[in-house]
Write a protein that holds these residues in place. Structure first.
Motif, PDB file in Angstrom:
ATOM      1  N   ARG A 161      45.286  26.679  62.256  1.00 31.58           N
ATOM      2  CA  ARG A 161      46.839  26.889  62.034  1.00 31.58           C
ATOM      3  C   ARG A 161      47.601  25.890  60.782  1.00 31.58           C
ATOM      4  NH1 ARG A 161      49.289  28.880  68.098  1.00 31.58           N
ATOM      5  NH2 ARG A 161      47.812  30.329  68.129  1.00 31.58           N
ATOM      6  N   ILE A 162      46.180  24.906  60.572  1.00 32.33           N
ATOM      7  CA  ILE A 162      47.032  24.158  59.547  1.00 32.33           C
ATOM      8  C   ILE A 162      45.767  24.358  57.928  1.00 32.33           C
ATOM      9  CG2 ILE A 162      47.292  21.384  58.884  1.00 32.33           C
ATOM     10  CD1 ILE A 162      46.724  20.572  62.031  1.00 32.33           C
ATOM     11  N   PHE A 163      46.384  24.479  57.241  1.00 28.34           N
ATOM     12  CA  PHE A 163      46.120  25.449  55.973  1.00 28.34           C
ATOM     13  C   PHE A 163      46.886  25.017  54.854  1.00 28.34           C
ATOM     14  CE2 PHE A 163      46.670  28.838  59.115  1.00 28.34           C
ATOM     15  CZ  PHE A 163      44.999  28.795  59.709  1.00 28.34           C
ATOM     16  N   PRO A 164      45.785  24.468  53.264  1.00 28.58           N
ATOM     17  CA  PRO A 164      46.533  24.074  52.997  1.00 28.58           C
ATOM     18  C   PRO A 164      47.358  24.913  51.604  1.00 28.58           C
ATOM     19  CG  PRO A 164      43.937  24.098  52.588  1.00 28.58           C
ATOM     20  CD  PRO A 164      44.635  24.942  53.852  1.00 28.58           C
ATOM     21  N   TYR A 165      48.240  25.133  50.918  1.00 33.64           N
ATOM     22  CA  TYR A 165      49.908  25.119  50.471  1.00 33.64           C
ATOM     23  C   TYR A 165      48.403  26.801  49.289  1.00 33.64           C
ATOM     24  CZ  TYR A 165      53.121  26.914  46.431  1.00 33.64           C
ATOM     25  OH  TYR A 165      53.494  27.402  46.113  1.00 33.64           O
ATOM     26  N   GLY A 166      47.564  26.551  49.154  1.00 32.75           N
ATOM     27  CA  GLY A 166      47.006  27.639  47.991  1.00 32.75           C
ATOM     28  C   GLY A 166      46.278  28.637  48.440  1.00 32.75           C
ATOM     29  N   SER A 167      46.452  28.488  50.013  1.00 27.43           N
ATOM     30  CA  SER A 167      45.304  29.471  51.334  1.00 27.43           C
ATOM     31  C   SER A 167      46.535  30.674  51.120  1.00 27.43           C
ATOM     32  CB  SER A 167      44.880  28.704  52.328  1.00 27.43           C
ATOM     33  OG  SER A 167      45.876  28.525  52.886  1.00 27.43           O
ATOM     34  N   ALA A 168      46.226  32.056  51.497  1.00 26.14           N
ATOM     35  CA  ALA A 168      47.163  33.206  51.589  1.00 26.14           C
ATOM     36  C   ALA A 168      46.371  34.566  52.738  1.00 26.14           C
ATOM     37  CB  ALA A 168      47.969  33.476  50.502  1.00 26.14           C
ATOM     38  N   VAL A 169      46.960  35.078  53.436  1.00 26.93           N
ATOM     39  CA  VAL A 169      46.381  36.302  53.037  1.00 26.93           C
ATOM     40  C   VAL A 169      46.912  37.489  51.696  1.00 26.93           C
ATOM     41  CG1 VAL A 169      45.959  36.180  56.144  1.00 26.93           C
ATOM     42  CG2 VAL A 169      47.937  37.200  55.642  1.00 26.93           C
ATOM     43  N   GLY A 170      46.128  38.121  51.878  1.00 29.28           N
ATOM     44  CA  GLY A 170      46.842  39.188  50.782  1.00 29.28           C
ATOM     45  C   GLY A 170      46.016  40.690  50.679  1.00 29.28           C
ATOM     46  N   THR A 171      46.649  41.419  50.029  1.00 28.35           N
ATOM     47  CA  THR A 171      45.703  42.917  49.817  1.00 28.35           C
ATOM     48  C   THR A 171      45.050  42.647  48.748  1.00 28.35           C
ATOM     49  OG1 THR A 171      47.250  43.995  49.408  1.00 28.35           O
ATOM     50  CG2 THR A 171      46.470  45.025  49.201  1.00 28.35           C
ATOM     51  N   VAL A 172      43.283  43.823  49.299  1.00 27.70           N
ATOM     52  CA  VAL A 172      42.747  43.281  48.942  1.00 27.70           C
ATOM     53  C   VAL A 172      41.218  44.344  48.308  1.00 27.70           C
ATOM     54  CG1 VAL A 172      41.152  41.036  49.236  1.00 27.70           C
ATOM     55  CG2 VAL A 172      41.009  42.741  50.762  1.00 27.70           C
ATOM     56  N   LEU A 173      40.878  44.814  47.460  1.00 23.71           N
ATOM     57  CA  LEU A 173      39.540  46.238  47.441  1.00 23.71           C
ATOM     58  C   LEU A 173      38.866  45.956  47.779  1.00 23.71           C
ATOM     59  CD1 LEU A 173      40.342  47.143  43.664  1.00 23.71           C
ATOM     60  CD2 LEU A 173      41.420  47.433  46.182  1.00 23.71           C
ATOM     61  N   GLN A 174      38.367  46.861  48.862  1.00 22.64           N
ATOM     62  CA  GLN A 174      36.781  46.591  49.371  1.00 22.64           C
ATOM     63  C   GLN A 174      35.574  47.515  48.038  1.00 22.64           C
ATOM     64  OE1 GLN A 174      34.734  44.908  51.206  1.00 22.64           O
ATOM     65  NE2 GLN A 174      35.574  45.369  53.533  1.00 22.64           N
ATOM     66  N   ILE A 175      34.663  46.883  48.218  1.00 22.87           N
ATOM     67  CA  ILE A 175      33.243  47.762  47.650  1.00 22.87           C
ATOM     68  C   ILE A 175      32.231  48.400  48.031  1.00 22.87           C
ATOM     69  CG2 ILE A 175      32.188  47.755  45.447  1.00 22.87           C
ATOM     70  CD1 ILE A 175      35.403  46.916  44.516  1.00 22.87           C
TER      71      ILE A 175
END
Length: 472
Positions: free
Chosen positions: A203-217
């Motif tokens: 619950r303490i994350f840097p500014y540059g971190s995120a969840v997002g949409t990704v591709l699974q290969i």
């Protein structure tokens, strides 16, 4: 009265009358659209004057037909025996068989636009009124769609893949290869770790971190060998993804000529080693394929692929056609995902149960993904006593997978018999986490296997990391 005037007055109709009015409204809209298309056809084919119409009728009366070799070629391109399905249909004259290729393609694309609209309109009506359609008709539509795709691939390959790939390389170099952008050279690979934020406090994350949409290969498969090309194939080269995080290559497969992989008709899949981090799919993703076949001396090697494809939709397969074969890259899209790195799979208690080989794979349940096929990411698949590790730890071919934040990652382990059958199997489920690590254990016969996974948020942009001091 147009459709906008009809629809508001439906309140005074009930039951069957209401359905009839809706159907008539749909039908009138289709007629209006087709009238517009007819006007376009008259204009595009130069039939606005009487003299041109006379020439057109004369041309049709002389019976312009598709030559037999063209009909045979189309059936070969489709990859299916379409001639059996369409043999009872009337032969159609082709007024767009003209000397100018661009003009002919314009006519064909125009006709395809008409057909696409009709199919979409028809599908909408069927869905709205819950009208059943025979399964064989649906299968025929699917057959036609696949045939169009194969024909499209064949036409697109009419342009030089090598030339197209070189254009892509030059375009990337001019846009991203400068010192100002600090993306390096075209062949440079991404250096961003999949565990960049594993150490973070929950619950303490840097500014540059995120969840997002990704591709699974999932896999890369060689199919449709053509001409004199036969199994086995000794393949080497590079398959890479390139997203907008740092615009560098994220290697999926990379082998030198001296370490080529043997493919055969029973196992036509490349042994993937990546991606090395999650592939961000918020924007378009490029896949670059440079593969060759080892054949005699190096100068005799055959180029399988030198091509690029962009992915920016929800398709589950990216296709790569070439003059000697085709390839299918199987993938899926995950929303609100994090990345998991499988750090260790090892036997911690009991005898070694994998004497004749092992298979380790990850999967997500279909209910937790946007991928209805719920396929597996194979981390390791080895057969034979001589290929097994000389200690209690597995050396995985792949380590990084993506998991939707509210989902669960299942790591399945199987042991082979001398005949490559499954002797026994077990699995461990890991609920997804933002960061830190997870440790799970499972019983495997008289042994115990421990799995360690590191979790991390994604990197949206490399520049964000530089602002946070993660990169110089």
């Amino acid at each position: 009265m147009d459709r906008g005037e009809i629809m508001p007055s439906l309140g005074k109709f009930q039951g069957r009358e209401r359905e009839l009015v809706c159907a008539l409204s749909h039908h009138r809209e289709i007629l209006r659209r087709e009238t517009t298309f007819l006007r376009k056809e008259v204009t595009s084919r130069g039939l606005a004057t009487i003299s041109r119409r006379v020439d057109y009728v004369k041309c049709r009366s002389e019976g312009i037909r598709a030559p037999p070799h063209i009909v045979h070629g189309l059936s070969q391109l489709s990859g299916q025996r379409m001639d059996l399905r369409f043999s009872d249909l009337l032969e159609v004259s082709l007024p767009y068989l003209v000397s100018n290729r661009d003009e002919a393609l314009d006519f064909i694309l125009h006709d395809l636009e008409n057909m696409c609209y009709r199919i979409k309109s028809f599908a909408t009506i069927l869905k709205e009124f819950s009208i059943a359609i025979p399964l064989e008709k649906i299968q025929l539509f699917l057959l036609m769609a696949r045939s169009f795709l194969r024909i499209s691939d064949a036409i697109s390959y009419g342009r030089s893949n090598q030339s197209s790939y070189e254009e892509h390389r030059m375009g990337w170099t001019s846009s991203w290869g400068s010192g100002i952008d600090k993306c390096g050279g075209f062949d440079d690979i991404t250096t961003l770790s999949p565990m960049l934020f594993t150490h973070c406090t929950p619950r303490i994350f840097p500014y540059g971190s995120a969840v997002g949409t990704v591709l699974q290969i999932y896999s890369f498969k060689i199919v449709d060998l053509k001409g004199d090309l036969n199994w086995p194939l000794y393949v080497y080269g590079v398959v890479a993804a390139r997203d907008t995080v740092d615009c560098n290559r994220n290697l999926l497969f990379c082998r030198s000529r001296a370490n080529c992989q043997e493919l055969n008709e029973h196992n036509p899949f490349l042994c993937l080693t990546g991606p090395s981090r999650a592939i961000l799919a918020d924007n378009s993703v490029s896949f670059e394929v440079e593969l060759k076949i080892k054949y005699g001396s190096k100068s005799q090697d055959i180029v399988l692929f030198s091509s690029v494809a962009s992915y920016h939709s929800s398709y589950h397969t990216a296709l790569f056609p070439s003059g000697v074969c085709s390839a299918e890259l199987s993938l899926g899209k995950l929303a609100r995902a994090v990345q998991a790195t499988i750090l260790s799979v090892c036997v911690v208690e009991g005898p070694w149960p994998f004497k004749y080989g092992a298979r380790i794979a990850c999967s997500l349940s279909a209910a937790e993904t946007n991928d209805p096929l719920s396929r597996e990411v194979v981390l390791l698949d080895i057969h034979g006593e001589e290929k097994m590790p000389d200690n209690d730890h597995f050396h995985l071919s792949r380590n990084v997978v993506s998991v939707e934040l509210q989902g669960t990652l299942r790591v399945a382990i199987q042991a082979y018999t001398p005949s490559c059958a499954i002797a026994q199997q077990s699995h461990v489920n890991f609920p997804a986490k933002y960061c830190q690590t997870s440790i799970g254990e499972c019983l495997f016969g008289n042994s115990k296997v421990k799995i360690i996974i590191a979790w991390s948020l994604l990197v949206k942009e490399r520049l964000d990391l530089m602002l946070d001091g993660y990169l110089a």
